[in-house]
Design a protein around this motif. Structure first.
Motif, PDB file in Angstrom:
ATOM      1  N   ALA A   1      18.076  11.733 -30.193  1.00  3.71           N
ATOM      2  CA  ALA A   1      19.252  12.617 -30.239  1.00  3.71           C
ATOM      3  C   ALA A   1      18.864  14.070 -30.307  1.00  3.71           C
ATOM      4  O   ALA A   1      19.711  14.931 -30.518  1.00  3.71           O
ATOM      5  CB  ALA A   1      20.120  12.245 -31.430  1.00  3.71           C
TER       6      ALA A   1
ATOM      7  N   PHE B   1      21.948  18.051 -37.154  1.00  6.76           N
ATOM      8  CA  PHE B   1      22.835  16.885 -37.041  1.00  6.76           C
ATOM      9  C   PHE B   1      23.081  16.589 -35.573  1.00  6.76           C
ATOM     10  O   PHE B   1      22.774  17.396 -34.683  1.00  6.76           O
ATOM     11  CB  PHE B   1      24.153  17.131 -37.792  1.00  6.76           C
ATOM     12  N   ASP B   2      23.629  15.365 -35.331  1.00  9.06           N
ATOM     13  CA  ASP B   2      23.982  14.953 -33.974  1.00  9.06           C
ATOM     14  C   ASP B   2      25.380  15.472 -33.662  1.00  9.06           C
ATOM     15  O   ASP B   2      26.353  15.066 -34.288  1.00  9.06           O
ATOM     16  CB  ASP B   2      23.950  13.417 -33.879  1.00  9.06           C
TER      17      ASP B   2
ATOM     18  N   SER C   1      28.008  12.793 -32.834  1.00  8.63           N
ATOM     19  CA  SER C   1      28.206  11.658 -33.735  1.00  8.63           C
ATOM     20  C   SER C   1      29.624  11.610 -34.270  1.00  8.63           C
ATOM     21  O   SER C   1      30.301  12.624 -34.401  1.00  8.63           O
ATOM     22  CB  SER C   1      27.232  11.749 -34.901  1.00  8.63           C
TER      23      SER C   1
ATOM     24  N   PHE D   1      29.990  15.464 -39.922  1.00 12.28           N
ATOM     25  CA  PHE D   1      29.387  16.378 -40.879  1.00 12.28           C
ATOM     26  C   PHE D   1      28.232  15.734 -41.630  1.00 12.28           C
ATOM     27  O   PHE D   1      27.984  16.059 -42.778  1.00 12.28           O
ATOM     28  CB  PHE D   1      30.458  16.892 -41.850  1.00 12.28           C
TER      29      PHE D   1
ATOM     30  N   VAL E   1      14.198  10.697 -37.635  1.00 13.82           N
ATOM     31  CA  VAL E   1      15.622  10.352 -37.768  1.00 13.82           C
ATOM     32  C   VAL E   1      16.394  10.821 -36.552  1.00 13.82           C
ATOM     33  O   VAL E   1      17.244  10.120 -36.002  1.00 13.82           O
ATOM     34  CB  VAL E   1      16.195  10.979 -39.061  1.00 13.82           C
ATOM     35  N   ILE E   2      16.092  12.035 -36.146  1.00 12.79           N
ATOM     36  CA  ILE E   2      16.833  12.552 -34.990  1.00 12.79           C
ATOM     37  C   ILE E   2      16.461  11.779 -33.735  1.00 12.79           C
ATOM     38  O   ILE E   2      17.335  11.389 -32.963  1.00 12.79           O
ATOM     39  CB  ILE E   2      16.551  14.055 -34.792  1.00 12.79           C
TER      40      ILE E   2
ATOM     41  N   ALA F   1      21.262  14.898 -40.267  1.00 16.17           N
ATOM     42  CA  ALA F   1      20.343  13.860 -39.794  1.00 16.17           C
ATOM     43  C   ALA F   1      19.616  13.240 -40.974  1.00 16.17           C
ATOM     44  O   ALA F   1      19.393  12.041 -41.035  1.00 16.17           O
ATOM     45  CB  ALA F   1      19.356  14.453 -38.810  1.00 16.17           C
TER      46      ALA F   1
END
Lengths: 335, 867
Positions: A166, A91-92, A95, A99, A162-163, A102
């Motif tokens: 980031a 995950f980022d 962001s 929670f 997707v990432i 990605a």
């Protein structure tokens, strides 16, 4: 200008509600199923995330970087049996959707035991080999010969897409879901990846002092050191002080989110299954709180009260200790 | 020339008594028989008396010749006393003789009696003509003023003009001139009573003594009749579909507004109630920043102190406030909801007035008056004293502490100058300052780290504005306006949020109006705004909370810092035609072009149309449609916190309504409205998107409003307003519509104020508002890193808190003195102490919730001494 109005309005609402309204049961009072802490050792894994993706893309699965593992365990209170489930995703870390994975479809179960292990390499291998879709991967280790399936490659490619940019901000989101009886609690923790800027380790508790006279030679302040093993006998309504200190090494220097040099500050969360804690959390070192034992009418003689002290360093590091309080047999309520 | 005649009774009567005289009398005929012996002589037993004298006309020729003297007449008087003959026996001149004869023939005598019997008689009469020296003609005497006075209104010293003043006993009346002055002439010395008949003032009376050859000065002070229509609100027919003009006198009296006209706007239809009593305007279901605020057509840097406590402009500088909930003219751009257009009033040029006002929050001083020929100066200043009170009353227990207690001040300095008959100039200097610093203290280490540094607010601005109006002719007018100054916005919350914005802002407007004929008016102009800013922001990367979002707990946020400088500019051009093709029908069409330049470049076109049709004497039909655009905020355009590629937000507005005058002063206004909103700036939900904002949001607002209003000016005024509306949004085109953060289905406001005897005025305000939408918490996740629970939310704004209703009351008492007056007021907000829900609060894991109540009953008071 208009944006500041919105911030100020939100602040007004925050200040407005602080201390206003109904009194709820304090967070320090532990009752029922609760997750009090999750520890990842280490809390930050030193590795190059982008290299891992490059290796995967090139099919170099045997020598994936970021294969270092972080061991996971949790402090959970329950009155009954607990069912566990650990999972992880990328995950980022910056962001607003703190929670959100990605790719929601690429959250992999790690374990259904009280503990789990995580490594980026294992996670990527699980995704690439389709194990993520099959169920809990268990404690996968880097270097394991796993075959990247075609669908797995697509999943990895999608994850990477997707990432995207980031990647350098990504971390691992560890999710723990515990159930007991009909209750269910979800907790999350992040494991960061570091390219070696600064180290990050879990703090270490040096001592927990108390005003209970349980030692032969109290220190200059009249305090004695307590241990997890020793049960502390306390009279109803008695006030007990606890002063917790961490080791000097636990206070790590680092660069904060503002780019400024800073030293970690410990925050101690105090919990108890009964009685009253005057400070639910304390900052600074040493950290202190007072615990007031319940009334005699509320505290049965053979019912020990459990206390937990959870220490967080503000950068993902955590540790804890516990104390057991027993009502003294010949006690009456003390003032 | 005056002349007199002297009449002389002829002594000839004497000859009738003892002396033989020739007589003309009726005597017995002589006997026919020889006398035997002589009969006795007749004897005058009753002489005649002149009972009707006739004055002879003095012939002009004789006067001119200087002739005078006596005319001897022989008169024959019959037995009835009538003069039957008159003969001149000795005359002066033919003219005088004839005049004497003519007059004598009209004499009447009592009958003479001879031997006791009425008889004719002859007598002699002398008529005298005497010439006197002609008198010098008198110089016509100028009337002399001996009473000079003035009528003034009691307490305000306002001259009472065009009013009759009487002295009934003398039948004298005068009317006061433009300065209230009157005078009386030639009033006889002695006590007099001067009366001023009752009009819009109570009857005036003054008793005084007039002394000969002295001028008596008097000043009579009249009390306003509280039941008279002494102030009328001039309804300016507006070609805008919806425009509500309110006098500031009216707005100041609304309970719950603390005498602040700008706060009183919150009581109008289509204005939602903001949470917690904050001062921003939510107009027809739009965000507060979508509504524009103007003073004399230029921007206002900020409207309220501390986000809603008091407005930054002294109400007494304001002439009126025009509020447009939508559908405003092409004159104004960069707004997609409503417009608050404040007009400043001209300073007085006849005398100085002012006041000192002290209330619970602040002290204020105000003065205005003439300074030189054609010039009027207005000075106002205000300073709070909460900072002096709070530290003294707050306990020093290690808890939160104000290192800088909340304090605000504001000032305005205005000069109005007439420059000949065609030019007017206005200069305005104004500023404001808000300061607050709250340190939370350590209190045993309990303070969360993110709040350790406390809360700080440091906001100020200082501006200069100029306005010049030039009338070229009856048909052509130009207004030029300029506004520039410095603004600082400083706000911090611990380490998580820290704003420091230093801005130089300026605006310039040129507005031309051409009206060649009554039925046609053309308006065109331009307005330019520039902002140069140095920005230093530390904030969560999510940026400010967006409408519809539920920000996570502050403990879980990570902030980032950004320093930058930027320039934002906008040039607007507009043209508008107002046409009256037939009587009672007004059509307005306009086009506006805005070019956003500098760091942000966009071009927008806004066509707008409206009509107004007076149907009969008392009914007006109005409607309009228009397109509106607004540039995103600075924060929304930032590349870290927002998106520099955002488009302007857009709204398409429709409205239709009717205004009906029920009786004089009582109107009902019914409006329906619909608004489509596009390109709304929303939070980018994609966690891996390049920018935190996008233009994916859309919205719609629809509803109706009713305003029943009794005009201000009489003994009773007020209004009932009701709005039924729905405001919806979606942040993603694929989503369903959900309600807006401040959607309030029912909005009812009742304002009533009455003037009572003894200079009392009592007012109430009642409001009923549908509860604000809430996004329910449907669960929580424990963030093991921060040690707190983070809520999981259900459908956005899918529930509501209970409805809000509140009663506020206000009582004003005025004491009138000769040259000043004192106003005291008591105001009680939330008179029945309702615990109105402002929101929800939760326990640590969001498993329990409770309503957060609003402000309890709050009494307030104030004193205002004005001259």
């Amino acid at each position: 200008m208009e944006g500041s109005v919105r911030w100020m309005s939100a602040l007004l609402c925050l200040v407005w509600t602080m201390g206003c309204g109904e009194e709820f049961a304090p967070a320090s009072l532990v009752d029922g199923l609760r997750v009090l802490a999750i520890e990842a050792s280490p809390p930050t894994i030193e590795c190059d995330v982008s290299q891992t993706f490059k290796d995967l893309a090139a099919g170099r699965v045997e020598e994936l970087s970021c294969s270092e593992t972080s061991e996971l365990q949790a402090l959970v209170h329950s009155s009954g049996d607990i069912q566990w489930k650990w999972s992880a995703c990328l995950f980022d870390t910056t962001s607003s959707n703190a929670f959100a994975c990605a790719d929601e479809a690429l959250e992999c179960c790690l374990s259904e035991e009280p503990t789990a292990s995580f490594s980026l390499a294992s996670l990527m291998l699980a995704i690439g080999s389709g194990q993520c879709a099959d169920g809990c991967t268990g404690s996968a280790e880097a270097g394991t010969s796993l075959v990247l399936t075609d669908s797995g490659r697509e999943d990895l490619a999608r994850e990477l897409a997707v990432i995207g940019d980031a990647l350098h901000k990504s971390g691992a989101l560890i999710r723990l879901v515990v159930t007991s009886g009909g209750a269910k609690v979800e907790a999350v923790k992040s494991v960061r990846f570091s390219s070696g800027e600064t180290s990050n380790a879990n703090p270490v508790i040096a001592s927990v002092m108390t005003n209970l006279q349980i030692c032969e030679e109290p220190d200059a302040d009249g305090l004695c050191e307590s241990t997890e093993e020793a049960v502390l006998e306390v009279a109803p309504k008695q006030t007990v002080r606890f002063i917790l200190s961490v080791t000097e090494d636990s206070l790590e220097d680092h660069v904060d989110f503002l780019g400024e040099s800073a030293r970690e500050e410990m925050q101690v969360f105090w919990f108890a299954t009964s009685g009253e804690i005057t400070a639910e959390s304390s900052f600074g070192q040493p950290a202190e709180t007072k615990w007031v034992a319940p009334l005699a009418s509320e505290w049965l003689v053979d019912s020990p009260i459990q206390l937990w002290f959870v220490v967080r360093d503000g950068r993902g590091g955590v540790t804890w200790t516990t104390r057991t309080m027993q009502r003294s047999l010949d006690s009456e309520e003390s003032g | 020339m005056r002349r007199t005649a002297v009449h002389v009774w002829m002594s000839a009567l004497g000859c009738l008594i003892g002396f033989p005289c020739p007589l003309y009398a009726q005597i017995a005929p002589p006997p026919t028989e020889a006398p035997v012996e002589a009969a006795p002589a007749p004897r005058l037993t009753q002489p005649p008396e002149l009972k009707a004298f006739v004055e002879a006309t003095y012939p002009p020729e004789a006067i001119a010749a200087g002739l005078a003297g006596q005319v001897m007449l022989q008169l024959d008087v019959d037995a009835m006393g009538e003069v039957v003959a008159a003969v001149v026996t000795s005359g002066i001149s033919p003219e005088l003789d004839a005049a004497a004869v003519a007059a004598a023939l009209q004499f009447k005598f009592t009958p003479a009696e001879v031997d006791g019997v009425p008889a004719a008689i002859r007598l002699e009469y002398v008529y005298s003509f005497t010439l006197q020296e002609p008198e010098e003609p008198e110089e016509p005497r100028e009337p002399v003023v001996n009473i000079r006075g003035r009528l003034l209104e009691k307490g305000t010293r306002t001259p009472v003009v065009a009013t009759s003043v009487e002295i009934p006993a003398q039948g004298l009346v005068d009317v006061t001139d433009g300065e209230g002055r009157f005078s009386f002439f030639d009033v006889p010395p002695g006590m007099v009573e001067i009366v001023v008949p009752a009009t819009s003032y109570l009857r005036g009376f003054q008793r005084l003594e007039v002394v000969e050859e002295e001028v008596t000065e008097v000043t009579i002070r009249l009390e306003v009749d509280p039941y008279a229509d002494f102030r009328t609100v001039v309804q300016i027919p507006s070609n805008q579909p919806v425009k509500r003009s309110l006098g500031t006198e009216e707005l100041k009296k609304i309970p719950g507004s603390q005498g602040d006209a700008l706060k009183a706007l919150l009581n109008l239809p289509s204005v939602a109630r903001p949470p917690g009593g904050a001062g921003f305007l939510v107009v027809r279901g739009s965000n507060p920043q979508d509504t524009a605020y103007r003073i004399d057509d230029l921007f206002i840097p900020a409207l309220y102190h501390f986000g809603g406590l008091y407005s930054v402009f002294n109400t007494d500088l304001l002439e009126s406030i025009d509020f447009y909930p939508g559908g405003f003219s092409v004159m104004h751009g960069n707004a997609t909801a409503g417009l608050v257009d404040v007009k400043l009033k001209e300073g007085p040029r006849d005398r100085w007035t002012g006041y000192v006002d002290v209330n619970v929050f602040h002290a204020a001083a105000f003065a205005e008056g003439p300074v030189w020929e054609g010039g009027a100066l207005t000075i106002a200043a205000r300073r709070s004293y909460i900072d002096a009170i709070l530290p003294a009353v707050l306990p020093d227990d290690g808890g939160p502490k104000f290192t800088t207690a909340p304090a605000y001040y504001d000032y305005q300095l205005k000069l109005d100058q007439e420059l000949g008959s065609s030019d007017q100039l206005r200069l305005l200097f104004y500023g404001s300052d808000d300061q607050l610093r709250l340190v939370f203290g350590d209190k045993g280490g309990e303070t969360p780290q993110f709040l350790r540094d406390g809360i700080e607010n440091n906001t100020w601005f200082h501006f200069v504005a100029a306005r010049h109006e030039h009338v070229f002719s009856d048909t052509f007018r130009l207004v030029s306006s300029l506004n520039f100054g410095l603004q600082h916005l400083g706000f911090s919350l611990g380490k998580i949020i820290d704003f420091d914005l230093d801005l130089f802002r300026n605006a310039w407007r040129e507005d031309f109006t051409w009206r060649p004929i009554q039925e046609f008016k053309l308006r065109f102009g331009m307005d330019v705004e520039y902002v140069l800013g140095d920005i230093d922001i530390t904030a969560p990367v999510t940026g400010p909370p967006q409408e519809g979002s539920s920000p996570p707990p502050l403990e879980t946020l990570t902030s980032t810092r950004r320093e930058t400088s930027n320039t934002y500019g906008r040039r607007g051009f507009y043209t508008e035609a107002i046409v009256e093709p037939v009587d009672d029908l007004t059509l307005t069409g306009g086009l506006r072009l805005d070019w956003y330049g500098a760091a942000y470049r966009e071009l927008t076109f806004d066509p707008r149309f409206s009509f107004r049709w007076l149907m009969g004497e008392t009914t007006t039909l109005k409607g309009g449609v228009g397109l509106y655009h607004r540039q995103p905020d600075f924060g929304e355009l930032d590349e870290v916190f927002g998106n520099p590629n955002l488009l302007p937000e857009e709204s398409l507005q429709y409205s239709l309504g009717v205004v009906q005058e029920i009786v004089e002063g009582l109107t009902i206004d019914v409006q329906a409205f619909y608004k489509e909103i596009d390109d709304l700036v929303t939070e980018n939900k994609d966690p891996f998107a390049e920018y935190a904002r996008n233009n994916d949001g859309v919205g719609r607002v629809y509803g109706g409003e009713v305003l029943l209003r009794q005009q201000y000016g009489g003994w009773f005024w007020g209004w009932i307003s009701y709005t039924l509306s729905r405001s919806e949004r979606k942040t993603d085109p694929a989503e369903e519509f959900r309600v807006f953060d401040f959607d309030q289905t029912h909005l009812l406001t009742l304002i009533a104020s009455a003037k009572l005897p003894w200079e009392l005025e009592f007012g109430v305000r009642f409001r009923y508002v549908t509860g604000n939408p809430q996004t329910p918490v449907i669960g929580a996740v424990f963030d093991a890193d921060a040690g707190v629970h983070v809520p999981r939310y259900g459908a956005v704004n899918s529930t509501r808190v209970p409805a809000f209703h509140q009663l506020d009351v206000r009582l004003d008492k005025t004491w009138l003195f000769s040259d000043w007056k004192l106003l005291a007021y008591i105001e009680v907000q939330n008179a029945y102490n309702r615990a109105n829900p402002e929101g929800l609060e939760y326990n640590y894991d969001y498993s329990e919730s409770a309503i957060v109540g609003g402000l309890p009953i709050i009494p307030g008071f104030g004193l205002k001494a004005s001259f």
